[in-house]
Design a protein around this motif. Structure first.
Motif, PDB file in Angstrom:
ATOM      1  N   THR A 171       0.847  -1.192   0.000  1.00 44.35           N
ATOM      2  CA  THR A 171       0.000   0.000   0.000  1.00 44.35           C
ATOM      3  C   THR A 171       0.884   1.244   0.000  1.00 44.35           C
ATOM      4  O   THR A 171       2.104   1.155   0.121  1.00 44.35           O
ATOM      5  CB  THR A 171      -0.911   0.048   1.248  1.00 44.35           C
ATOM      6  OG1 THR A 171      -0.114   0.261   2.415  1.00 44.35           O
ATOM      7  CG2 THR A 171      -1.725  -1.223   1.396  1.00 44.35           C
ATOM      8  N   LEU A 172       0.247   2.396  -0.066  1.00 43.72           N
ATOM      9  CA  LEU A 172       1.013   3.639  -0.020  1.00 43.72           C
ATOM     10  C   LEU A 172       1.643   3.870   1.350  1.00 43.72           C
ATOM     11  O   LEU A 172       2.545   4.681   1.491  1.00 43.72           O
ATOM     12  CB  LEU A 172       0.151   4.835  -0.411  1.00 43.72           C
ATOM     13  CG  LEU A 172      -0.938   5.296   0.544  1.00 43.72           C
ATOM     14  CD1 LEU A 172      -1.230   6.774   0.268  1.00 43.72           C
ATOM     15  CD2 LEU A 172      -2.197   4.512   0.344  1.00 43.72           C
ATOM     16  N   ALA A 181       5.561  15.712   4.284  1.00 48.39           N
ATOM     17  CA  ALA A 181       4.276  16.125   3.705  1.00 48.39           C
ATOM     18  C   ALA A 181       4.312  16.009   2.180  1.00 48.39           C
ATOM     19  O   ALA A 181       3.337  15.577   1.558  1.00 48.39           O
ATOM     20  CB  ALA A 181       3.944  17.557   4.122  1.00 48.39           C
ATOM     21  N   SER A 182       5.422  16.356   1.571  1.00 48.01           N
ATOM     22  CA  SER A 182       5.568  16.222   0.116  1.00 48.01           C
ATOM     23  C   SER A 182       5.481  14.763  -0.312  1.00 48.01           C
ATOM     24  O   SER A 182       4.847  14.438  -1.313  1.00 48.01           O
ATOM     25  CB  SER A 182       6.900  16.805  -0.353  1.00 48.01           C
ATOM     26  OG  SER A 182       6.927  18.186  -0.170  1.00 48.01           O
ATOM     27  N   LEU A 183       6.109  13.878   0.459  1.00 51.81           N
ATOM     28  CA  LEU A 183       6.047  12.452   0.169  1.00 51.81           C
ATOM     29  C   LEU A 183       4.603  11.940   0.258  1.00 51.81           C
ATOM     30  O   LEU A 183       4.146  11.189  -0.604  1.00 51.81           O
ATOM     31  CB  LEU A 183       6.933  11.670   1.142  1.00 51.81           C
ATOM     32  CG  LEU A 183       6.803  10.155   1.048  1.00 51.81           C
ATOM     33  CD1 LEU A 183       7.612   9.629  -0.127  1.00 51.81           C
ATOM     34  CD2 LEU A 183       7.241   9.496   2.333  1.00 51.81           C
ATOM     35  N   ILE A 184       3.901  12.361   1.282  1.00 53.04           N
ATOM     36  CA  ILE A 184       2.501  11.954   1.448  1.00 53.04           C
ATOM     37  C   ILE A 184       1.672  12.411   0.256  1.00 53.04           C
ATOM     38  O   ILE A 184       0.906  11.626  -0.321  1.00 53.04           O
ATOM     39  CB  ILE A 184       1.921  12.520   2.763  1.00 53.04           C
ATOM     40  CG1 ILE A 184       2.574  11.831   3.963  1.00 53.04           C
ATOM     41  CG2 ILE A 184       0.406  12.360   2.803  1.00 53.04           C
ATOM     42  CD1 ILE A 184       2.250  12.478   5.298  1.00 53.04           C
ATOM     43  N   GLN A 219       1.569  18.048  11.666  1.00 57.41           N
ATOM     44  CA  GLN A 219       2.766  18.150  12.492  1.00 57.41           C
ATOM     45  C   GLN A 219       3.893  17.208  12.051  1.00 57.41           C
ATOM     46  O   GLN A 219       4.384  16.371  12.804  1.00 57.41           O
ATOM     47  CB  GLN A 219       2.417  17.924  13.956  1.00 57.41           C
ATOM     48  CG  GLN A 219       1.451  18.948  14.473  1.00 57.41           C
ATOM     49  CD  GLN A 219       0.971  18.653  15.874  1.00 57.41           C
ATOM     50  OE1 GLN A 219       1.171  17.575  16.398  1.00 57.41           O
ATOM     51  NE2 GLN A 219       0.323  19.641  16.479  1.00 57.41           N
ATOM     52  N   VAL A 220       4.267  17.361  10.783  1.00 62.52           N
ATOM     53  CA  VAL A 220       5.426  16.661  10.227  1.00 62.52           C
ATOM     54  C   VAL A 220       6.273  17.698   9.499  1.00 62.52           C
ATOM     55  O   VAL A 220       5.862  18.842   9.341  1.00 62.52           O
ATOM     56  CB  VAL A 220       5.005  15.522   9.253  1.00 62.52           C
ATOM     57  CG1 VAL A 220       4.224  14.444   9.987  1.00 62.52           C
ATOM     58  CG2 VAL A 220       4.235  16.048   8.070  1.00 62.52           C
ATOM     59  N   HIS A 263       7.703   5.398   8.287  1.00 63.87           N
ATOM     60  CA  HIS A 263       7.761   5.327   9.738  1.00 63.87           C
ATOM     61  C   HIS A 263       6.753   6.268  10.387  1.00 63.87           C
ATOM     62  O   HIS A 263       6.743   6.431  11.597  1.00 63.87           O
ATOM     63  CB  HIS A 263       9.176   5.655  10.233  1.00 63.87           C
ATOM     64  CG  HIS A 263      10.195   4.693   9.720  1.00 63.87           C
ATOM     65  ND1 HIS A 263      10.325   3.414  10.215  1.00 63.87           N
ATOM     66  CD2 HIS A 263      11.101   4.801   8.722  1.00 63.87           C
ATOM     67  CE1 HIS A 263      11.279   2.791   9.569  1.00 63.87           C
ATOM     68  NE2 HIS A 263      11.765   3.602   8.651  1.00 63.87           N
ATOM     69  N   LEU A 264       5.910   6.838   9.578  1.00 63.16           N
ATOM     70  CA  LEU A 264       4.907   7.777  10.063  1.00 63.16           C
ATOM     71  C   LEU A 264       3.685   7.020  10.568  1.00 63.16           C
ATOM     72  O   LEU A 264       3.232   6.065   9.940  1.00 63.16           O
ATOM     73  CB  LEU A 264       4.509   8.703   8.907  1.00 63.16           C
ATOM     74  CG  LEU A 264       3.613   9.881   9.225  1.00 63.16           C
ATOM     75  CD1 LEU A 264       4.325  10.830  10.174  1.00 63.16           C
ATOM     76  CD2 LEU A 264       3.250  10.606   7.941  1.00 63.16           C
TER      77      LEU A 264
END
Length: 123
Positions: A55-56, A97-100, A91-92, A61-62
């Motif tokens: 999965t994505l 956030a860009s990776l997400i 809060q990252v 590690h988040l």
């Protein structure tokens, strides 16, 4: 709303497997759960896996709670949110956030239903 990483794992397992863990490597439903963690050992191909494999969410590690919050923000509340704003909201750091954002935007068609089911938990 799901409060912890463990609650999110249980919810993701119910979405993906509907109560029957399935090995992502060989497709077997014969598995043993490891004690004290949400991982399984396939009794057919002898590999270890969790619900996030394939999965994505795989190899991050988040906490899943932050992933679920980000998915909600990206799909329901603000699809054009910037990486900087998303980073502040969940809060990252900005790189995370860009990776997400990239992973969510590049989601394979076979996982789109999984995202819809995740969003429904917040409705």
């Amino acid at each position: 709303m799901l409060e912890t990483h463990e609650e999110c794992l249980v919810h993701l397992e119910s979405i993906r497997w509907n109560g029957t863990p399935t090995c992502p490597y060989c497709g077997s439903i014969k598995a043993s759960m490891y004690k004290n963690e949400h991982r399984y050992r396939c009794n057919s191909c002898f590999t270890s896996y969790s619900v996030t494999v394939g999965t994505l969410f795989h190899k991050t590690h988040l906490d899943l709670q932050k992933w679920f919050q980000a998915i909600l923000l990206l799909y329901k509340l603000n699809p054009n949110i910037s990486a900087r704003k998303l980073a502040k909201e969940i809060q990252v750091n900005r790189a995370t956030a860009s990776l997400i954002i990239k992973r969510v935007q590049d989601i394979p068609a076979d996982q789109a239903e999984m995202l819809r089911a995740i969003i429904q938990v917040f409705e």
